[in-house]
Scaffold this active site. Structure first.
Site, PDB file in Angstrom:
ATOM      1  N   ASP A   1       0.792  -1.127   0.044  1.00 36.59           N
ATOM      2  CA  ASP A   1       0.326  -0.329  -0.159  1.00 36.59           C
ATOM      3  C   ASP A   1       0.542   1.021   0.139  1.00 36.59           C
ATOM      4  OD1 ASP A   1      -1.718   2.433   0.780  1.00 36.59           O
ATOM      5  OD2 ASP A   1      -2.470   1.194   1.898  1.00 36.59           O
TER       6      ASP A   1
ATOM      7  N   ASP B   1      -6.293   5.676   4.319  1.00 37.19           N
ATOM      8  CA  ASP B   1      -4.636   6.076   4.789  1.00 37.19           C
ATOM      9  C   ASP B   1      -4.432   5.244   6.766  1.00 37.19           C
ATOM     10  OD1 ASP B   1      -5.602   7.604   2.484  1.00 37.19           O
ATOM     11  OD2 ASP B   1      -3.061   8.462   2.790  1.00 37.19           O
TER      12      ASP B   1
ATOM     13  N   HIS C   1      -5.130  11.636  13.592  1.00 36.28           N
ATOM     14  CA  HIS C   1      -6.643  11.254  13.143  1.00 36.28           C
ATOM     15  C   HIS C   1      -7.674  11.167  13.401  1.00 36.28           C
ATOM     16  CE1 HIS C   1      -4.584  13.750   9.588  1.00 36.28           C
ATOM     17  NE2 HIS C   1      -3.037  12.505  10.331  1.00 36.28           N
TER      18      HIS C   1
ATOM     19  N   ASP D   1       2.533  18.829  14.683  1.00 34.25           N
ATOM     20  CA  ASP D   1       2.548  17.928  13.248  1.00 34.25           C
ATOM     21  C   ASP D   1       2.079  18.282  11.494  1.00 34.25           C
ATOM     22  OD1 ASP D   1       2.454  14.002  12.782  1.00 34.25           O
ATOM     23  OD2 ASP D   1       1.231  15.574  11.063  1.00 34.25           O
TER      24      ASP D   1
ATOM     25  N   HIS E   1      -0.058  17.849   9.670  1.00 38.55           N
ATOM     26  CA  HIS E   1      -1.058  16.966   8.828  1.00 38.55           C
ATOM     27  C   HIS E   1      -2.268  17.374   9.730  1.00 38.55           C
ATOM     28  CE1 HIS E   1       1.376  13.651   7.233  1.00 38.55           C
ATOM     29  NE2 HIS E   1       0.310  13.463   5.834  1.00 38.55           N
TER      30      HIS E   1
ATOM     31  N   ASP F   1       7.178  15.222  11.070  1.00 37.46           N
ATOM     32  CA  ASP F   1       7.060  15.411   8.954  1.00 37.46           C
ATOM     33  C   ASP F   1       6.925  16.599   9.043  1.00 37.46           C
ATOM     34  OD1 ASP F   1       4.459  15.837  10.231  1.00 37.46           O
ATOM     35  OD2 ASP F   1       3.840  13.918   9.434  1.00 37.46           O
TER      36      ASP F   1
ATOM     37  N   TYR G   1       8.205  11.244   8.583  1.00 37.82           N
ATOM     38  CA  TYR G   1       8.681   9.997   7.955  1.00 37.82           C
ATOM     39  C   TYR G   1      10.266  10.117   7.655  1.00 37.82           C
ATOM     40  CZ  TYR G   1       4.087   9.464   9.077  1.00 37.82           C
ATOM     41  OH  TYR G   1       3.171   9.530  10.172  1.00 37.82           O
TER      42      TYR G   1
HETATM   43  C1  Q6P Z   1      -0.623  10.492   5.658  1.00 36.76           C
HETATM   44  C2  Q6P Z   1      -1.544   9.078   4.797  1.00 36.76           C
HETATM   45  C3  Q6P Z   1      -0.659   9.616   3.106  1.00 36.76           C
HETATM   46  C4  Q6P Z   1      -0.369  10.067   1.792  1.00 36.76           C
HETATM   47  C5  Q6P Z   1       0.842   9.116   0.968  1.00 36.76           C
HETATM   48  C6  Q6P Z   1      -0.954  11.051  13.500  1.00 36.76           C
HETATM   49  C7  Q6P Z   1      -0.011  10.932  11.831  1.00 36.76           C
HETATM   50  C8  Q6P Z   1       0.761  11.742  10.221  1.00 36.76           C
HETATM   51  C9  Q6P Z   1      -0.153  10.420   9.599  1.00 36.76           C
HETATM   52  C10 Q6P Z   1      -0.446  11.355   8.100  1.00 36.76           C
HETATM   53  C11 Q6P Z   1      -0.904   9.915   7.507  1.00 36.76           C
HETATM   54  N1  Q6P Z   1      -1.237  10.063   3.438  1.00 36.76           N
HETATM   55  N2  Q6P Z   1       1.218  10.199  -0.367  1.00 36.76           N
HETATM   56  O1  Q6P Z   1      -0.780  10.239  12.428  1.00 36.76           O
HETATM   57  O2  Q6P Z   1      -0.587  12.352  10.742  1.00 36.76           O
HETATM   58  O3  Q6P Z   1       1.700  12.138  10.240  1.00 36.76           O
HETATM   59 ZN    ZN Z   2       1.252  13.930  10.145  1.00 34.54          ZN
END
Ligand code: Q6P
Ligand code: ZN
Length: 679
Positions: free
Chosen positions: A22, A94, A137, A174, A176, A267, A307
């Protein structure tokens, strides 16, 4: 007062991973935790923390935020086959499940609760929990974005319930949007949720309309949800600091939290494949530091995203080292916010000005019509559609490189004091009265410049001690100093002249509180920047480097003073980037003790904590509280601040407007040109 920093970690939380292909989830790997923890161990930081075991959150804990149906559904995942897990996962966005993730999610939430317990019972002052899965999230009845249970939301409810905490501030740095946290507290005025997030006019995940700046909370909670959408990638340290100085900190001080929780995702740092921002890991030292004098220092950071393993580990170390009380490193490249960041800042301030008295004056600014913002979205969308077929695939993110943050060395002597005989040295400080290793040439210069009559041996020895102290601080042998002197003005002149003299190559930020003569030989070359708070009508500002801040009601108006400190002094100071801060309390200062402590605490984020405080020898009762702040103890809360006096706000704002051409971090709108918008 309780110091100490908790570190909560358990290897068990590395024991789940993505079991199928994934692309959206492949970045969320167990190594995120192992490298972060390993970096803390390698740097010796882990050893300095109080290690606290994790625990499993109970059903009751989880039900503080989640529905019974959802909890029961997640409970079944350990017994599912691979096919069932995939199927279960599909109903959410996700996120992935694994037979061991339920166990880890209970530990992650439990870790946040252990942290709250440790801080609220006074076992430690603050702390960090390194957890997987993350939380911000996840919603009442849904997993999302790698998150299963909302660790921080659960912790906030738990703190309210178990400890009677009245107000919780959640800072989500963060990259996001923690929509799960927003939904949990949208109509709750006791929890102030702040989040900045990559948004790109709703094109970035989770692509929600309600992540925009105009989601301000609902019902009783209106005004208690603050969203800062980033509409461009590549945001830098200046952009983050701008938001802190001109939005988050003023509101946070007005809110007056009893506890600060941080959704500490990294991130938002350079190199991250998700965030694509350019803030360097050392910025987290400053973000952390700036929050550490709220809520009497009670701060709990809980890991969320991050990440890029290198950037993540460095950022975690910066955060924990700051929680431990070490001075922050000098912040890198603060060349002012970019236009897009200023647009966002302006919109958020406008959207919130009716809810926060510290933002009321934002109404006086030429208002960017909030509605036009959304029109802009449509226009840009069109534009980008045209360029879209040029191939997103080929648009590979080039590898970012940045220097590893240098090791932060804290001198063994944190705070030295130069006190008259008979004044006792505060606990934890070192009495300093050495002039023996001072160049005789300097002593004769001191005599010549400041003591024409040269028979006041007390003053001479105090001044030469100060000069010697400046040198030790410059060499990073001593971090900070405090001196009681007979004549504050004279001592200030003396220190400034010495510190700015050629052989020391300093940039000296002089912050004077109170009327009195300040260094008149302010230079145009920028070796000295003087900011003087007084209640006398200010003489016209002489140059870029002498800034008189006039508060009509003196310092009796705490709100007005804090307004000036957060929105004017801090951005100026950060942009100036001093190597030494000289904080001067003039004899007539009369600034109340806890405000003084806040000022002292906040300014220590500058110049690697290299700060000298000068006070009149009559102000003995101020020595203890000042020393406490210099030693890194949290300042007491200021209480809920009333609205600042309109005339004070007006004069501070007009000063800010006059100065913003010279000092980019003073900008709060994009009317003026911000940092190039070439990104
Ligand atoms: C982001 C999912 C991925 C798309 C790939 C606490 C930590 C987070 C999670 C982010 C999920 N999209 N390009 O959660 O906010 O970093
Ligand atoms: Zn994030």
């Amino acid at each position: 007062m309780k110091m100490g920093t908790a570190l909560i970690y358990d290897e068990e939380m590395t024991k789940y991973k993505l079991l199928w292909v994934d692309p959206a989830c492949k970045i969320e790997v167990p190594e995120r935790l192992t490298v972060s923890h390993e970096a803390l161990v390698q740097s010796g930081l882990a050893d300095r923390c109080v290690s606290i075991p994790v625990r499993e959150a109970t059903d009751a804990d989880i039900l503080l935020v989640h529905s019974e149906e959802y909890l029961e559904a997640v409970k079944k995942t350990p017994y599912m086959t691979l096919e069932d897990l995939k199927e279960f996962t599909l109903q959410y966005g996700d996120v992935y499940f694994h037979p061991n993730i339920y166990h880890c999610a209970k530990l992650a939430a439990g870790a946040a609760l252990q942290l709250v317990d440790s801080v609220m019972t006074g076992k430690v002052r603050n702390g960090m929990a390194l957890v997987r899965p993350p939380g911000h999230h996840s919603m009442r009845s849904a997993a999302s974005g790698f998150c299963v249970f909302n660790n921080v939301a659960i912790a906030a409810r738990y703190a309210k319930q178990k400890y009677g905490v009245k107000r919780v501030l959640i800072v989500d740095w963060d990259i996001h949007h923690g929509q799960g946290v927003q939904y949990s507290f949208e109509d709750d005025p006791s929890v102030l949720y702040f989040s900045w997030h990559r948004y790109e006019h709703q094109k970035f995940w989770p692509q929600l309309r309600e992540s925009d700046f105009d989601s301000v909370g609902k019902n009783k909670g209106v005004g208690f949800n603050i969203n800062v959408p980033w509409n461009k990638v590549g945001m830098q340290n200046s952009d983050y600091l701008s938001i802190f100085c001109h939005l988050l900190l003023p509101v946070a001080y007005e809110f007056n939290p009893d506890l600060v929780l941080v959704c500490a995702g990294f991130d938002s740092a350079i190199g991250d494949p998700e965030g694509e921002m350019c803030a360097t890991p050392d910025i987290f030292a400053h973000l952390t530091h700036l929050l550490m004098n709220l809520a009497g220092g009670k701060l709990c950071a809980v890991l969320e995203g991050g990440y890029n393993l290198t950037s993540l580990a460095q950022s975690v170390c910066q955060t924990v080292q700051t929680l431990l009380g070490d001075p922050a490193p000098p912040p890198a490249n603060l060349d002012g916010p970019c236009k897009s960041a200023l647009d966002s800042l302006h919109c958020v301030r406008s959207a919130h000005r009716q809810y926060w008295s510290c933002l009321k004056h934002a109404a006086d600014l030429p208002t960017c019509e909030i509605s036009t913002k959304r029109i802009k979205v449509a226009e840009e969308e069109e534009e980008e559609e045209k360029t879209l077929d040029k191939g997103e695939e080929g648009n590979s993110i080039e590898e970012k490189v940045w220097p590893e943050p240098p090791k932060r060395v804290t001198p063994t002597i944190r705070t030295a004091v130069v006190l008259p005989d008979g004044v006792t040295c505060p606990d934890g400080c070192k009495r300093f009265s050495s002039s023996e290793d001072l160049d005789p040439l300097i002593i004769s210069k001191l005599k010549e410049n400041f003591l024409k009559d040269a028979d006041d041996s007390d003053t001479l020895s105090s001044l030469s001690s100060l000069a010697a102290l400046v040198e030790k601080v410059e060499k990073n042998e001593i971090c900070s100093g405090l001196a009681l002197v007979r004549d504050v003005s004279m001592a200030t002149m003396c220190v400034v002249q010495h510190a700015a003299s050629a052989h020391l190559r300093n940039r000296v930020l002089v912050v004077c509180v109170g009327d009195g003569k300040v260094p008149s030989h302010v230079t145009e070359d920028g070796k000295i920047l003087v900011v003087q708070f007084s209640n006398k009508d200010s003489e016209e500002q002489k140059c870029k480097y002498y800034i008189p801040v006039c508060l009509k009601k003196g310092y009796s108006d705490v709100s007005g003073f804090m307004h000036a400190v957060l929105g004017l002094l801090l951005p100026l100071a950060y942009e100036y980037d001093p190597t030494l801060v000289l904080l001067v309390r003039m004899s007539d200062a009369g600034l109340c003790e806890i405000v003084w402590q806040q000022l002292t605490g906040l300014l220590q984020g500058l110049a690697q904590g290299h700060m000298l405080v000068l006070m009149q020898d009559g102000e003995k009762e101020c020595v203890g509280p000042t020393a406490s702040s210099l030693l890194g103890y949290p300042a007491p809360s200021l209480g809920q601040l009333p609205a600042p006096l309109p005339e004070d706000v007006a004069s501070i704002e007009s000063l800010r407007h006059r100065l913003k051409a010279d000092w980019k971090l003073l900008q709060t709108t994009a009317q003026e040109t911000g940092r190039g918008d070439e990104l």
